[in-house]
Design an enzyme around this catalytic site. Sequence first.
Site, PDB file in Angstrom:
ATOM      1  N   GLU A 101      20.105  -9.355 -32.001  1.00 55.80           N
ATOM      2  CA  GLU A 101      20.191 -10.823 -31.896  1.00 55.80           C
ATOM      3  C   GLU A 101      19.330 -11.334 -30.735  1.00 55.80           C
ATOM      4  O   GLU A 101      18.760 -12.418 -30.811  1.00 55.80           O
ATOM      5  CB  GLU A 101      21.664 -11.249 -31.765  1.00 55.80           C
ATOM      6  CG  GLU A 101      22.364 -11.147 -33.112  1.00 55.80           C
ATOM      7  CD  GLU A 101      23.820 -10.744 -33.057  1.00 55.80           C
ATOM      8  OE1 GLU A 101      24.468 -10.898 -32.006  1.00 55.80           O
ATOM      9  OE2 GLU A 101      24.316 -10.241 -34.093  1.00 55.80           O
ATOM     10  N   GLU A 171      21.166   0.391 -34.711  1.00 55.63           N
ATOM     11  CA  GLU A 171      21.771  -0.736 -35.414  1.00 55.63           C
ATOM     12  C   GLU A 171      20.766  -1.319 -36.407  1.00 55.63           C
ATOM     13  O   GLU A 171      19.954  -2.183 -36.029  1.00 55.63           O
ATOM     14  CB  GLU A 171      22.184  -1.813 -34.419  1.00 55.63           C
ATOM     15  CG  GLU A 171      23.246  -1.366 -33.442  1.00 55.63           C
ATOM     16  CD  GLU A 171      24.096  -2.534 -32.985  1.00 55.63           C
ATOM     17  OE1 GLU A 171      25.301  -2.492 -33.175  1.00 55.63           O
ATOM     18  OE2 GLU A 171      23.538  -3.517 -32.471  1.00 55.63           O
ATOM     19  N   GLY A 177      26.722  -7.506 -39.007  1.00 59.09           N
ATOM     20  CA  GLY A 177      27.472  -8.700 -39.397  1.00 59.09           C
ATOM     21  C   GLY A 177      27.377  -9.036 -40.873  1.00 59.09           C
ATOM     22  O   GLY A 177      27.710 -10.149 -41.281  1.00 59.09           O
TER      23      GLY A 177
HETATM   24  P1  PGA Z   1      28.939  -6.041 -36.413  1.00 63.76           P
HETATM   25  O1  PGA Z   1      27.997  -6.161 -35.135  1.00 63.76           O
HETATM   26  O2  PGA Z   1      29.906  -4.901 -36.152  1.00 63.76           O
HETATM   27  O3  PGA Z   1      29.630  -7.368 -36.519  1.00 63.76           O
HETATM   28  O4  PGA Z   1      28.064  -5.745 -37.570  1.00 63.76           O
HETATM   29  C1  PGA Z   1      27.513  -5.019 -34.483  1.00 63.76           C
HETATM   30  C2  PGA Z   1      26.616  -5.422 -33.344  1.00 63.76           C
HETATM   31  O5  PGA Z   1      25.929  -6.433 -33.453  1.00 63.76           O
HETATM   32  O6  PGA Z   1      26.560  -4.737 -32.317  1.00 63.76           O
END
Ligand code: PGA
Length: 257
Positions: A101, A171, A177
Amino acid sequence: MSARSPWYVANWKMNLTPSAARVWCEALRAGLDRLQEPVPELGVAPPLIALDTVRQALRGSGVVIGAQNCHAEASGAFTGEVSAEMLADAACRFVLVGHSERRHLFGENDEEVGRKAAAAVRAGIEPLICVGEKEEQREAGQTPEVLSRQLDRALEYLLDLRSADLTLAYEPVWAIGTGRVADASQIEEAHAILRGKLVEIAGEKTARTTRILYGGSVTPQNAEKLAPIEGVDGFLIGGASLDAARFLQVACPRARC
Ligand code: PGA
């Protein structure tokens, strides 16, 4: 046997007020008290405004606290920013660096990620460096190249890699998300790429002891299947960490927390 014990880290992102954070910590402590198995290694990265509340509420629990971001400079005219030194003084033991992000919503590039990681190490806190490919990059077969480049650049400014404590998180951007979890072979392959790259740039010993977490839609429901995947040393948990009981269940799927 692996030289690495698993670590489970809650990333609250921009969620939970300080009051809600206190309630969360109380629930976590109650869950930990009821646990009938060894307490897992846990970390929590609240929003900065809740850091002190969390620090006080979790004192003595063994849960380490961290931050979600830091600036690369130690101090200066950077309105709205917080340095790694400040985080260290506020009892943070780790800081997320390069979360997708930050990269994709706030335009952070590989170079900044590397400078932030180095700033964290200089301040004596562990960078939790996040890397991951976008969906179109995976589809184009670019995952190995993207992960290698991100890791290379993230470690570029660390002068003494062999003695720096750091953690990586794989990730995949498309799994964050979204409720879509990478499958076992994708995760295993990505973690192997990262560990191989670590050997190359930091040496065997650092590569053997550095934890690589998986993150992306981890829940209590899928944690039991994800945890045994080769090379997975714990999880970075977003959405499911907002509820203390669910967070603890990810760490101990079999416990009735
Ligand atoms: P999430 O986020 O578990 O909601 O997918 C993980 C993260 O952004 O570290």
